[in-house]
Design an enzyme around this catalytic site. Structure first.
Site, PDB file in Angstrom:
ATOM      1  N   LYS A 125      80.378 -83.918 -18.853  1.00 35.01           N
ATOM      2  CA  LYS A 125      81.169 -85.096 -18.501  1.00 35.01           C
ATOM      3  C   LYS A 125      80.647 -86.301 -19.261  1.00 35.01           C
ATOM      4  O   LYS A 125      79.468 -86.291 -19.633  1.00 35.01           O
ATOM      5  CB  LYS A 125      81.160 -85.348 -17.003  1.00 35.01           C
ATOM      6  CG  LYS A 125      79.815 -85.414 -16.292  1.00 35.01           C
ATOM      7  CD  LYS A 125      78.677 -86.239 -16.742  1.00 35.01           C
ATOM      8  CE  LYS A 125      78.760 -87.733 -16.821  1.00 35.01           C
ATOM      9  NZ  LYS A 125      77.518 -88.378 -17.341  1.00 35.01           N
ATOM     10  N   TYR A 147      80.937 -90.670 -11.678  1.00 32.65           N
ATOM     11  CA  TYR A 147      80.514 -89.876 -10.507  1.00 32.65           C
ATOM     12  C   TYR A 147      81.270 -90.296  -9.257  1.00 32.65           C
ATOM     13  O   TYR A 147      81.707 -89.458  -8.470  1.00 32.65           O
ATOM     14  CB  TYR A 147      79.002 -90.020 -10.273  1.00 32.65           C
ATOM     15  CG  TYR A 147      78.195 -89.189 -11.231  1.00 32.65           C
ATOM     16  CD1 TYR A 147      77.993 -87.826 -11.001  1.00 32.65           C
ATOM     17  CD2 TYR A 147      77.667 -89.736 -12.378  1.00 32.65           C
ATOM     18  CE1 TYR A 147      77.282 -87.059 -11.886  1.00 32.65           C
ATOM     19  CE2 TYR A 147      76.947 -88.978 -13.278  1.00 32.65           C
ATOM     20  CZ  TYR A 147      76.761 -87.634 -13.021  1.00 32.65           C
ATOM     21  OH  TYR A 147      76.063 -86.866 -13.912  1.00 32.65           O
TER      22      TYR A 147
END
Ligand code: NDP
Length: 391
Positions: free
Chosen positions: A149, A238
């Site tokens: 990510k 996140y």
């Protein structure tokens, strides 16, 4: 009574009776067991033999790959590393010795992995600006890819990666490890089980102090070409992703953001150093968060606030120690889950299962694309004075 309790009770019985018991009784006759052993008990999740496991190449041997991804493979049950791709051959060979890996590629001869039958999957752990290129080259080489990510620098790159996966009939996942992290799985189950419902607000704060002088140095994170974006790409994601994980039946309808960092800080010439953001969901729930490269110490906390109760997690998304507290009425309960470090092994094993079963991964490329589109819209909002952007 659970298994541990049962063992403890029978041990106490033996100890209580023990004073007058002869050595022969202790040898097993007293409790009627054969000394030579027992059949395999229960239904243990045994690791597969090494030669049957899915074979992975790790691309980019940086701090995250070395510190977390590689130890994760050691704990895995269905996956193993067979190759390293690196610009530093000596480092790759040293790590190869440690992990029993003996196939090495550079970025220049990377495409030769197409001829390597000892590689099924590729784990891309490069700076973000290189994700699209190395993911697409691996997919064209016939390998399945789990990419770190955030998925890529732009939504156009994410779309190209997804198209390459479809064209080559390969699986593509984004390594959102929190979907495999035990404390967050517990929060997910509690929320799904109506512990808070209806869930009205989610608050997420994530950040750290990104300096080129720190170790490991945060150099590429401050360069747009390699980072794609700023703190929101690297750490704010996140909150954005985990909040949506907790609300699987909901969807964002608009986002907004304002930049929040010192404009004269020389670190933030190319990328933003902080954002205060908001995401409104179709249900009416609101997710808000902060993302920063100026927090000290490391901040990783989330709160899920509902009509029946509240979950707070602080820290929420770290590698080794996450905490969950449920408050309902006047009660407060700290809830233990499994060890967070399991997330790295469980993530690669779940991808291995997805490949074997020909099913979508739990965190597929489409999820990575969704999040990059949301961050692009948050930046658009911040560039336009915080106006809400429909998504
Ligand atoms: P590092 O800078 O520590 O490592 C990146 C590695 O990429 C380098 O060591 C190098 O490996 C390789 N590389 C190739 N080209 C370049 C280049 N031009 N500049 C710098 N490195 C290059 O980064 P991280 O390990 O922190 O991050 C790597 C990826 O992992 C990123 O996508 C990041 O977002 C992600 N990440 C994910 C985390 C998570 O919790 N899921 C946590 C931290 C990072 P080599 O020397 O072998 O060629």
């Amino acid at each position: 009574m659970n298994e541990d309790d049962r063992i403890e009770v029978s041990r106490r019985h033996l100890l209580a009776a023990g004073a007058g018991v002869s050595a022969a009784l202790w040898a097993g006759q007293a409790i009627g067991q054969e000394a030579e052993g027992q059949p395999l008990m229960g239904n243990p999740d045994l690791p597969e033999p090494m030669e049957e496991r899915m074979r992975w190449a790790v691309v980019g041997l940086g701090s995250f790959a070395v510190g977390q991804v590689m130890p994760g493979f050691v704990d895995a049950s269905l996956s193993r590393m067979t190759a390293f791709v690196s610009g530093n051959r000596a480092k790759a060979e040293m790590l190869g010795q440690r992990y029993g890996v003996d196939r090495f590629y550079s970025y220049d001869d990377y495409d030769r992995i197409a001829q390597d039958d000892e590689i099924d999957c590729v784990y891309v752990a490069l700076p973000v600006g290189l994700h699209a290129e190395y993911t697409i080259r691996a997919l064209e080489a016939g390998k399945h890819v789990l990419c770190e990510k955030p998925m890529a620098s732009t939504s156009a790159e994410c779309e190209a990666m997804i198209a390459a996966a479809r064209r080559n009939d390969r699986r593509l996942g984004v390594a959102y490890r929190i979907h495999f992290e035990p404390t967050n799985r517990t929060a997910f189950e509690m929320i799904a089980g109506d512990a808070l419902s209806p869930l009205r607000h989610i608050r997420c704060d994530h950040g750290f102090d990104a300096t080129p002088e720190s170790w490991p140095p945060h150099r590429w994170r401050l360069e747009k070409a390699l980072a794609g974006g700023g703190s929101m790409y690297d750490i704010g994601i996140y909150g954005l992703n985990t909040a949506q994980m907790m609300l699987p039946d909901d969807r964002p309808v608009s986002v907004a953001g304002v930049y929040a960092y010192p404009k004269d800080d020389p670190r933030f010439v190319e990328v933003e150093g902080g954002v205060e953001w908001r995401m409104t969901m179709a249900s009416g729930a609101v997710v808000s968060g902060s993302s920063s490269y100026c927090y000290q110490p490391y901040v990783s906390r989330q709160a899920y606030l509902g009509a029946k109760g509240a979950i707070t997690m602080d820290p929420a998304t770290t590698y080794y120690e996450n905490e969950l507290v449920l408050r309902a009425g006047n009660g407060r309960r700290a809830i233990e889950s499994g060890p967070p470090a399991r997330q790295f092994a469980d993530q690669v094993d779940d991808f291995t299962r997805a490949v074997r079963e020909g099913r979508a991964h739990r965190t597929p490329g489409e999820m990575g694309l969704r999040d990059i589109r949301l961050i692009e819209a948050i930046y658009r909002s911040a560039d336009n004075g915080g106006a809400p952007m429909p998504v």
